[in-house]
Design a protein around this motif. Structure first.
Motif, short mmCIF file in Angstrom:
data_model
loop_
_atom_site.label_atom_id
_atom_site.label_comp_id
_atom_site.label_asym_id
_atom_site.label_seq_id
_atom_site.Cartn_x
_atom_site.Cartn_y
_atom_site.Cartn_z
N GLY A 163 53.96 93.67 30.46
CA GLY A 163 52.78 94.97 31.00
C GLY A 163 51.98 94.10 32.02
N ASN A 169 55.95 98.62 26.68
CA ASN A 169 56.30 97.66 27.72
C ASN A 169 57.50 96.78 27.86
N SER A 223 64.18 95.84 34.93
CA SER A 223 63.48 95.79 33.62
C SER A 223 64.46 95.46 32.38
#
Length: 235
Positions: A65, A2, A26
């Motif tokens: 996550g 993640n 991200s």
């Protein structure tokens, strides 16, 4: 694996009106994201939403996550999101030492922060309000670091500072990132930010208009200029 922080479809604003829409990125531990754009583009609003200080009207924010609830700054802080606001928000009547100790998760973190900013070691008993602008920014970043962040948000690092001071602060952020922190940096000095960051995101009118490798964008300033001006480069 993640990402340290993953943002999808973020929308946020004030009094029911969205200032930013559809922001997505991200970021892994150890990476720096430069968030760029003209005044009023929604950069600060994005950071405030990530820190839980304003309502997230749409979208998802995940830390390692796990979904982060909207509008809960204490929960965001417990999950490791720490914001350095553009006004620094120091306790101006308290000394450098007192500002750091109030925020520290443990005493060793104060020592680590001072090692990053040795100039503050000579100012430990000086009230924050009489420090120079550069010293205040060092203290604001140091106070954030003693909270042991997973994600460090910095709004307008260069606010009121000479470029030479900014140039001295940016390598510290690289050191912080290399220690495993994900850093989201809002900055007006485009070239300095891109030279430090791994990735970049450009906002205009509350929306993402350009994203990519910081090195690639630094090598092609015309793309940044076009994004700021809202124009499209010919292919």
């Amino acid at each position: 694996m993640n990402s340290r922080i993953e943002v999808t479809g973020l929308a946020a604003g004030y009094n029911g009106s969205s200032v930013v829409r559809g922001v997505a990125f991200s970021l892994d531990a150890g990476q720096i994201l430069a968030v760029l754009g003209p005044n009023g583009a929604g950069k600060s609003t994005t950071l405030l939403a990530l820190a839980g200080l304003i309502d997230r009207t749409e979208g998802s924010v995940q830390i390692d996550g796990t979904e982060l609830a909207s509008s809960h700054p204490r929960r965001a802080a417990k999950r490791g999101i720490v914001l350095v606001p553009d006004d620094r928000s120091l306790f101006t009547t308290l000394t450098v030492t007192e500002n750091l100790r109030l925020a520290a998760t443990r005493r060793s973190k104060v020592d680590e922060a001072l090692d990053l900013f040795p100039r503050l070691k000579d100012r430990l008993q000086v009230p924050a309000g009489v420090l120079s602008g550069g010293e205040q920014q060092m203290l604001a970043i140091g106070r954030a670091l003693v909270q042991d962040p997973k994600v460090l948000l910095i709004d307008e690092l260069s606010m009121g500072l000479a470029p030479v001071i900014v140039e001295s602060l940016l390598p510290v952020l690289r050191t912080v990132a290399d220690a495993g922190v994900a850093v989201v940096l809002v900055e007006q000095h485009v070239s300095l930010a891109l030279a430090t960051a791994d990735r970049a995101l450009v906002l205009a009118h509350g929306e993402e208009v350009l994203a990519g490798s910081a090195a690639d964008l630094l090598a092609d300033p015309g793309r940044i200029e076009a994004a700021y001006l809202g124009t499209t480069l010919a292919v």
